[in-house]
Design a protein around this motif. Sequence first.
Motif, short mmCIF file in Angstrom:
data_model
loop_
_atom_site.label_atom_id
_atom_site.label_comp_id
_atom_site.label_asym_id
_atom_site.label_seq_id
_atom_site.Cartn_x
_atom_site.Cartn_y
_atom_site.Cartn_z
N LEU A 39 0.79 -1.25 0.16
CA LEU A 39 -0.19 -0.16 0.11
C LEU A 39 0.88 1.27 0.13
N ILE A 40 1.94 1.54 0.78
CA ILE A 40 2.82 2.37 0.89
C ILE A 40 3.35 2.51 -0.59
N GLY A 41 3.91 1.64 -1.54
CA GLY A 41 4.32 1.64 -2.76
C GLY A 41 3.24 2.31 -3.80
N ASP A 42 2.15 1.92 -3.38
CA ASP A 42 1.04 2.24 -4.29
C ASP A 42 0.69 3.62 -4.12
N LEU A 43 0.68 4.17 -2.97
CA LEU A 43 0.70 5.64 -2.64
C LEU A 43 1.76 6.34 -3.19
N ARG A 44 3.14 5.89 -3.17
CA ARG A 44 4.27 6.37 -3.77
C ARG A 44 4.09 6.72 -5.28
N ASN A 45 3.51 5.48 -5.64
CA ASN A 45 3.23 5.50 -7.38
C ASN A 45 2.11 6.58 -7.65
N SER A 46 1.38 6.80 -6.77
CA SER A 46 0.42 7.89 -7.06
C SER A 46 0.92 9.24 -6.93
N VAL A 47 1.73 9.45 -5.87
CA VAL A 47 2.30 10.91 -5.74
C VAL A 47 3.11 11.02 -6.69
N SER A 48 3.93 9.98 -7.51
CA SER A 48 4.94 10.44 -8.63
C SER A 48 4.26 10.85 -9.82
N LEU A 49 3.04 10.94 -9.87
CA LEU A 49 2.46 11.39 -11.00
C LEU A 49 2.51 12.88 -10.97
N PHE A 50 2.38 13.35 -9.86
CA PHE A 50 2.84 14.94 -9.73
C PHE A 50 4.21 15.41 -10.51
N SER A 51 5.03 14.41 -10.51
CA SER A 51 6.25 15.05 -11.06
C SER A 51 6.23 15.11 -12.45
N TYR A 52 5.14 14.78 -13.22
CA TYR A 52 5.09 14.99 -14.68
C TYR A 52 4.37 16.25 -15.06
N LYS A 53 5.14 16.99 -15.75
CA LYS A 53 4.34 18.53 -16.12
C LYS A 53 3.19 18.20 -16.66
N LYS A 54 3.24 17.23 -17.64
CA LYS A 54 1.97 16.92 -18.42
C LYS A 54 0.59 16.55 -17.78
N VAL A 55 0.78 15.80 -16.59
CA VAL A 55 -0.20 15.49 -15.57
C VAL A 55 -0.62 16.63 -14.83
N LEU A 56 0.30 17.66 -14.70
CA LEU A 56 0.00 19.02 -13.99
C LEU A 56 -1.06 19.85 -14.95
N PHE A 57 -0.51 20.03 -16.04
CA PHE A 57 -1.45 20.56 -16.97
C PHE A 57 -2.59 19.93 -17.35
N PHE A 58 -2.52 18.67 -17.24
CA PHE A 58 -4.10 17.67 -17.58
C PHE A 58 -5.00 18.22 -16.27
N LEU A 59 -4.46 18.16 -15.28
CA LEU A 59 -5.22 18.13 -14.08
C LEU A 59 -5.93 19.78 -14.05
N LEU A 60 -4.99 20.68 -14.52
CA LEU A 60 -5.76 22.06 -14.63
C LEU A 60 -6.75 22.00 -15.56
N CYS A 61 -6.69 21.24 -16.91
CA CYS A 61 -7.74 21.31 -17.81
C CYS A 61 -8.82 20.76 -17.27
N ALA A 62 -8.86 19.44 -16.56
CA ALA A 62 -9.90 18.80 -15.98
C ALA A 62 -10.52 19.65 -15.22
N PHE A 63 -9.93 20.36 -14.40
CA PHE A 63 -10.36 21.21 -13.14
C PHE A 63 -11.47 22.31 -14.03
N LEU A 64 -10.95 23.02 -14.89
CA LEU A 64 -11.32 24.21 -15.60
C LEU A 64 -12.54 23.71 -16.42
N PHE A 65 -12.64 22.44 -17.33
CA PHE A 65 -13.46 21.90 -17.88
C PHE A 65 -14.63 21.57 -16.99
N VAL A 66 -14.59 21.01 -16.02
CA VAL A 66 -15.83 20.81 -15.23
C VAL A 66 -16.33 21.87 -14.63
N LEU A 67 -15.46 22.96 -14.32
CA LEU A 67 -15.99 24.09 -13.60
C LEU A 67 -17.12 24.71 -14.64
N VAL A 68 -16.74 24.68 -15.84
CA VAL A 68 -17.60 25.16 -16.99
C VAL A 68 -18.83 24.19 -16.87
#
Length: 409
Positions: free
Chosen positions: A199-228
């Motif tokens: 479970l600790i390894g799974d959490l580490r994998n999940s947190v590692s996604l934030f190290s990718y810039k593409k993921v960060l911009f995707f999350l911003l896109c998802a947030f903005l889209f659903v807001l509208v």
Amino acid sequence: MKNFNIKAVLFLNYFVFAILLNSVGTVILQVQQNFGISKSHASVLEGFKDLPIAICSFILASFLPKIGIRNSMLAALLMVTCMCFIMPFANAFWFFKLLFAVVGVSFALIKISVFTSIGLVTTNDKEHASFMGYLEGFFMIGVLMGNVVFSLFTDDHDPGSTHWLNVYWVLGGLSALSFIFLFFSKLDEHEAKSEKTDLIGDLRNSVSLFSYKKVLFFLLCAFLFVLVEQSFQTWTPTFYKEILKVPTSMSIQAGAVLAGAFALGRFLSGFFSKRFSWIYVVSFCVVGFAVSILLVLPLTHHVHIDAGTTWFNAPVVVYLFPLMGGLLAPIYPSINSVILASIPKYLHSSMSGLIVVFSAIGGTIGSMITGFVFQEFSGQQAFYLSLIPLSLLIFSAVIMNKLKIQPKN
């Protein structure tokens, strides 16, 4: 067709939750009439739906595959079935807060499970994108049907009547049916699990996604889209009732027309995803939707609608407003498919959790801002505000398209 049974179950599960989740706009309109709730107070129902989605997704996403994707969906359907059978007896506003809290927790389990399952039942990126588009399109069919069903239980001659609560007998039965179908279906979940981690390894994998810039911009896109998106879906019935002055049942049906436009747009996204790059689809849709706002909203000022107005004799703006949803619809499945296809399958559950979290937060903020502006200023100004997040969305999508994810060991 390969994996036909489980694909059909995924469609049915999504259909059930489409009705329940997007009934919030109808419920907001009805509780104002039944319990004298103000717009700003009624808008908190969006938070009772979305915040449990965000919290539950954040907690469970990284290790949901170890709990079991199928088991998670069964638990979600069972909770919702029980709650639906309680709702016909609701006689206070807190019942609706509890309903959407349960629906939110359950949908978190369903959406993460469904998004993770897509990678298990498809074989390549284009099939993934296409299936995602069709699935999201079917979700909007559920929204459409939900609005139609709710309108059938609405009494225009007695706005204060709670007869409409009987719709939950139907929804409870539908949820129970989905539970039965899933119970007798099989899903190979092996690829969704990271066998080398606890479970600790799974959490580490999940947190590692934030190290990718593409993921960060995707999350911003998802947030903005659903807001509208959520601001339009939630407040369209109230907009029709108070700005266009149409009957309550017709206001709810307007939400169905909006959902139908969304469904068509998402089915088309499944078609176009096989032929065009996602960035072209998203850019066209964002620009087209922004232009339609500027052209259609001015037509809603000083429009005159008689008490006997129906869909057969309504002014043209009554039809144009919800049809704008067809342009907005393809964006969400397109960006979701791109990011999920960019990462290993054992990370799909974690990524799906992040999608749900940021979508839920965006939906809550969008609905509450729209409700506040609607109450203090006007419905038109509330929807004009969406031009700001739309501008940020297309900017973020362009940057996201230029970034690549380099696999890490």
